[in-house]
Design a protein around this motif. Structure first.
Motif, short mmCIF file in Angstrom:
data_model
loop_
_atom_site.label_atom_id
_atom_site.label_comp_id
_atom_site.label_asym_id
_atom_site.label_seq_id
_atom_site.Cartn_x
_atom_site.Cartn_y
_atom_site.Cartn_z
N PHE A 44 134.72 186.07 13.44
CA PHE A 44 133.44 185.59 12.95
C PHE A 44 133.43 185.67 11.42
O PHE A 44 134.31 186.29 10.79
N THR A 45 132.43 185.06 10.82
CA THR A 45 132.24 185.11 9.36
C THR A 45 130.78 185.45 9.05
O THR A 45 129.88 185.19 9.87
N ILE A 46 130.58 185.99 7.84
CA ILE A 46 129.24 186.24 7.32
C ILE A 46 129.27 185.88 5.84
O ILE A 46 130.35 185.68 5.25
N GLU A 47 128.13 185.78 5.27
CA GLU A 47 128.10 185.52 3.84
C GLU A 47 128.65 186.73 3.09
O GLU A 47 128.47 187.88 3.51
N ASN A 48 129.33 186.44 2.01
CA ASN A 48 130.01 187.51 1.27
C ASN A 48 129.05 188.61 0.82
O ASN A 48 129.42 189.79 0.74
N LYS A 49 127.83 188.24 0.57
CA LYS A 49 126.88 189.22 0.05
C LYS A 49 126.52 190.27 1.09
O LYS A 49 125.97 191.34 0.76
N TYR A 50 126.87 189.95 2.39
CA TYR A 50 126.56 190.92 3.44
C TYR A 50 127.80 191.75 3.82
O TYR A 50 127.73 192.55 4.75
N ASP A 51 128.88 191.54 3.12
CA ASP A 51 130.09 192.30 3.48
C ASP A 51 129.86 193.81 3.38
O ASP A 51 130.42 194.58 4.15
N LYS A 52 129.00 194.23 2.41
CA LYS A 52 128.77 195.64 2.23
C LYS A 52 128.02 196.25 3.41
O LYS A 52 128.05 197.47 3.64
N ASP A 53 127.34 195.36 4.18
CA ASP A 53 126.58 195.84 5.34
C ASP A 53 127.46 195.94 6.59
O ASP A 53 126.98 196.34 7.65
N LEU A 54 128.72 195.52 6.47
CA LEU A 54 129.65 195.56 7.62
C LEU A 54 130.58 196.73 7.42
O LEU A 54 131.44 196.74 6.54
N THR A 55 130.36 197.78 8.25
CA THR A 55 131.11 199.02 8.08
C THR A 55 131.91 199.33 9.34
O THR A 55 131.86 198.58 10.34
N ASP A 56 132.62 200.43 9.31
CA ASP A 56 133.41 200.85 10.48
C ASP A 56 132.54 201.23 11.66
O ASP A 56 133.02 201.29 12.79
N SER A 57 131.31 201.49 11.43
CA SER A 57 130.42 201.87 12.54
C SER A 57 129.76 200.67 13.19
O SER A 57 128.90 200.83 14.07
N ALA A 58 130.12 199.45 12.79
CA ALA A 58 129.53 198.26 13.38
C ALA A 58 129.82 198.19 14.87
O ALA A 58 130.87 198.63 15.34
N ALA A 59 128.88 197.64 15.62
CA ALA A 59 129.03 197.48 17.08
C ALA A 59 129.04 196.00 17.42
O ALA A 59 128.34 195.19 16.81
N GLY A 60 129.84 195.70 18.43
CA GLY A 60 129.88 194.33 18.95
C GLY A 60 129.17 194.27 20.28
O GLY A 60 129.33 195.13 21.14
N LEU A 92 136.03 195.10 13.74
CA LEU A 92 134.84 194.35 13.35
C LEU A 92 134.67 194.29 11.84
O LEU A 92 134.18 193.28 11.31
N LYS A 93 135.11 195.35 11.14
CA LYS A 93 134.96 195.33 9.68
C LYS A 93 135.78 194.20 9.07
O LYS A 93 135.41 193.64 8.03
N ASP A 94 136.85 193.82 9.77
CA ASP A 94 137.70 192.70 9.31
C ASP A 94 137.28 191.38 9.96
O ASP A 94 138.02 190.41 9.94
N LYS A 95 136.09 191.40 10.58
CA LYS A 95 135.51 190.19 11.22
C LYS A 95 136.35 189.72 12.42
O LYS A 95 136.39 188.54 12.73
N ASP A 96 137.01 190.64 13.11
CA ASP A 96 137.78 190.33 14.33
C ASP A 96 137.04 190.94 15.52
O ASP A 96 136.97 192.17 15.65
N CYS A 97 136.49 190.06 16.34
CA CYS A 97 135.67 190.51 17.47
C CYS A 97 136.39 190.33 18.81
O CYS A 97 135.74 190.21 19.86
N THR A 98 137.71 190.25 18.80
CA THR A 98 138.47 190.07 20.04
C THR A 98 138.14 191.20 21.01
O THR A 98 138.18 192.39 20.64
N THR A 99 137.83 190.79 22.26
CA THR A 99 137.31 191.73 23.25
C THR A 99 138.09 191.58 24.55
O THR A 99 138.48 190.46 24.92
N ILE A 100 138.26 192.68 25.27
CA ILE A 100 138.87 192.66 26.59
C ILE A 100 137.92 193.30 27.59
O ILE A 100 137.35 194.36 27.32
N PHE A 101 137.70 192.57 28.72
CA PHE A 101 136.94 193.11 29.84
C PHE A 101 137.93 193.46 30.94
O PHE A 101 138.87 192.71 31.21
N TYR A 102 137.66 194.57 31.63
CA TYR A 102 138.57 195.03 32.68
C TYR A 102 138.04 194.65 34.05
O TYR A 102 136.82 194.49 34.25
#
Length: 499
Positions: A44-60, A92-102
Motif C-alpha cells: 500500500f501507499t500513503i502520502e509522504n507527510k504521513y510516513d511519520k505516523d507509520l511505526t512498528d506498532s502499526a496493525a493491519g 507494515l512500516k515498509d508498506k508491505d501488507c502481505t498476509t497469510i491465513f491458515y
C-alpha cells in the motif's frame, strides 16, 4: 470509543473522497485450497507527510464483504480472538501488507478490504481481493513445443522432431510446495525436469518439462501431468493431458488371410492388410504375367466366390508421403482332381497313360479288373510331375489279357476322387500270327479268284474269236453257191417280213 473510531473512519473516507484514493496493490482473485493456507500479496501507499505516523506498532486489519462495520473484521494483526487465524508476513512500516491465513475453509470465501491502523488510520475501500476456496487444485497447463516453437495440441509432428512438453501451474499456499509428475498411457520411460519460478504477475509457478525425440512409438500416446499437494489431513491432486500425434513412414506391414491362404474352390476368402503408419494408404495388387495389377484400396480384399484362376501372389502396399512398404501372400485355391487324358497303345505290350490335375496335386492309382496294380515283373508304373497341380502316370502291362479285362485310372487328393476305365482286348503274339495267316489266306483266295476270273475271260475271248472266223467262212461259201436273187423276189421277201 466506538463513536470516536467511526468519526475517524468517516473523516478518513472524506479525505479519500476530497483528496485522493491512496493506491493499494492487491490481486483481484485468489484461489485457496481447502485445508491449506491462503496468501494475500499486498502493498500500500500513503502520502509522504504521513510516513511519520507509520511505526512498528502499526496493525493491519482485514474486513470481509463490502460493509466496514467492526463486526465484519475477520483479522487484526496481534489479535487472537478474531475468526481468521494468520499472520502479516510483510512489514507494515515498509508498506508491505502481505498476509497469510491458515487452514482455509468455506468461511474464507468472500471479498476482503485492508485497513492500516496506527497514528494513521486508513481503509482502502476502492480496491478489494476476492478469495475462492476450492476442494481440489486447478488443472495444470500442458503445452507442446517442437524445435523450441509452441505448436497446437491437434498438430501432428514428424518422426525425428525434437520435442518437449511443458506442464505448469501457479502454486497455491501450502505447508510444502506442490509436485508435478509425468506419466503416459504406454508407460514410456520419461526424462523430466521440474523447477519453481515467478510468473509475470510475480506469482510462484511450478514448471516441469519433458524432453524427447518424436518416434512412431509415441504416436497416439497420451502424456499425463499430475500436480499433487500434500496437506495435513490428505493429499489432493489434479491432472491434465496431451495426446501426441506423430507422422511416420510405414512400418511392420503384414497380411493375414481368413480363414486361411489355402481355400477350396467356390468358397469365400478375405485378405487383411495392416501397417503401422501415419497416415496410411493401403493398396492391393495382384501379380499377373510378371506385372502388378492394381485391384483396390483399403484394409480388406474379399473374394466372395473363388475359382482356380484366383491362385497367385497378392501384394499389399502401405504408403504415404514419408515412405512405402510392401508385403505379399500366396493365395492357394484348391480343387478336386480331374482326369484330363487317358489312352492306351497296344503292341506286344500294353502301354497306357493317365494325366490328372488337382490342388493339392493328386496321386494316381491303377486297377486291373478291379484289383490294385503296382510295380512287378509283369507291370511297370512310372510318373512325371508336370507342375504343382498336374501329374502324368504311365503303366506298361507285359501279360496276357482277356476280353473281359478292364484298366482303371483313379486320381485322388484331399478333396475328392475321380476315375476312368478302358476295356482291354487280347493282343498277344499268337493272336497276331493268326491274324497274319488269316490275311495271307484271304489274299491267296483273292489272287486265285482273280486268276480264275481272268482265265475264264480269256477262254471266252478265244471261243468268241473262233466262232467269228467260222461264221465269216460260212457266209462266203453261201454267196458263191447261191444265184443272185431277183429284184422281184427281194421285194416279195421284204413284204412277207413286214407281214
Amino acid at each position: 470509543m466506538k463513536m470516536k473510531q467511526q468519526i475517524i473512519i468517516f473523516i478518513c473516507c472524506l479525505q479519500g473522497v476530497w483528496c485522493q484514493n491512496w493506491p493499494i496493490n492487491l490481486p483481484d482473485k485468489i484461489e485457496a485450497l481447502s485445508g491449506s493456507c491462503v496468501t494475500i500479496n499486498c502493498t500500500f501507499t500513503i502520502e509522504n507527510k504521513y510516513d511519520k505516523d507509520l511505526t512498528d506498532s502499526a496493525a493491519g486489519v482485514w474486513y470481509k464483504t463490502d460493509t466496514k462495520d467492526d463486526n465484519n473484521i475477520v483479522f487484526r494483526s496481534g489479535s487472537s480472538n478474531l475468526p481468521f487465524k494468520g499472520n502479516i508476513t510483510g512489514k507494515l512500516k515498509d508498506k508491505d501488507c502481505t498476509t497469510i491465513f491458515y487452514d482455509a475453509t468455506s468461511n474464507h470465501k468472500g471479498r476482503f478490504f485492508f485497513r492500516i491502523e496506527d497514528g494513521l488510520k486508513w481503509t482502502y475501500t476502492h480496491k478489494s481481493v476476492f478469495i475462492d476456496v476450492i476442494d481440489s487444485p486447478p488443472k495444470p497447463t500442458v503445452q507442446m513445443f517442437k524445435d523450441q516453437m509452441e505448436v497446437e495440441v491437434q498438430e501432428e509432428v514428424l518422426e525425428g522432431s525434437s520435442m518437449y512438453l511443458r506442464c505448469s501451474a501457479k502454486t497455491l499456499c501450502s505447508s510444502s510446495p506442490p509436485t508435478l509428475t509425468w506419466s503416459s498411457t504406454d508407460r514410456l520411460h520419461l526424462n523430466e525436469s521440474s523447477r519453481l519460478q515467478l510468473d509475470q504477475q510475480n506469482q510462484t509457478e511450478i514448471i516441469s518439462d519433458l524432453n524427447f525425440t518424436a518416434t512412431h512409438l509415441q504416436h497416439g500416446v497420451t502424456f499425463i501431468c499430475t500436480i499433487t499437494y500434500q496437506l495435513q489431513q490428505r493429499n489432493t491432486t489434479a491432472q491434465n493431458n496431451i495426446t501426441l500425434r506423430v507422422q511416420y513412414a510405414p512400418k511392420n506391414t503384414s497380411v493375414s488371410v481368413f480363414p486361411s491362404n489355402s481355400v477350396l474352390e467356390g468358397s469365400s476368402v478375405t485378405l487383411i492388410c495392416s501397417s503401422d503408419a501415419n497416415p496410411a494408404v493401403l493398396i492391393w495388387y495382384r501379380e499377373n504375367g510378371g506385372q502388378l495389377e492394381e485391384l483396390q484400396t483399403g484394409c480388406n480384399l474379399t473374394l466372395n466366390v473363388t475359382d482356380r484362376t484366383h491362385t497367385g501372389r497378392y501384394y499389399c502396399q502401405a504408403r504415404n508421403r514419408h515412405g512405402t512398404q510392401n508385403t505379399s501372400v500366396w493365395l492357394d485355391i484348391q480343387y478336386a482332381p480331374k482326369i484330363s487324358l487317358f489312352s492306351c497303345n497296344r503292341t506286344d505290350i500294353t502301354v497306357c497313360l493317365c494325366e490328372a490335375h488337382g490342388n493339392p496335386s493328386p496321386k494316381v492309382e491303377w486297377f486291373l479288373s478291379g484289383r490294385p496294380v503296382s510295380n512287378s515283373t509283369n507291370t511297370s508304373i512310372s510318373e512325371e510331375r508336370l507342375n504343382s497341380t498336374d501329374l502324368r502316370s504311365f503303366i506298361s502291362l507285359h501279360q496276357s489279357l482277356t476280353h473281359t479285362d478292364t484298366l482303371q485310372c483313379v486320381t485322388i487328393n484331399t478333396h475328392s476322387t475321380a476315375s476312368e476305365k478302358i476295356q482291354l482286348y487280347p493282343c498277344s503274339h499268337e493272336t497276331n500270327i493268326h491274324i497274319i495267316i488269316f490275311l495271307i489266306i484271304i489274299t491267296l483266295i483273292l489272287i486265285l479268284y482273280a486268276l480264275t476270273v481272268g482265265f475264264g475271260l480269256y477262254r471266252i475271248k478265244q471261243l468268241s474269236s473262233k466262232l467269228k472266223v467260222h461264221n465269216d467262212a460260212g457266209a462266203y461259201a453261201s454267196l458263191q453257191l447261191s444265184a443272185p436273187v431277183s429284184e422281184y423276189e427281194t421285194l416279195n421277201l421284204k413284204k412277207d417280213n413286214t407281214q
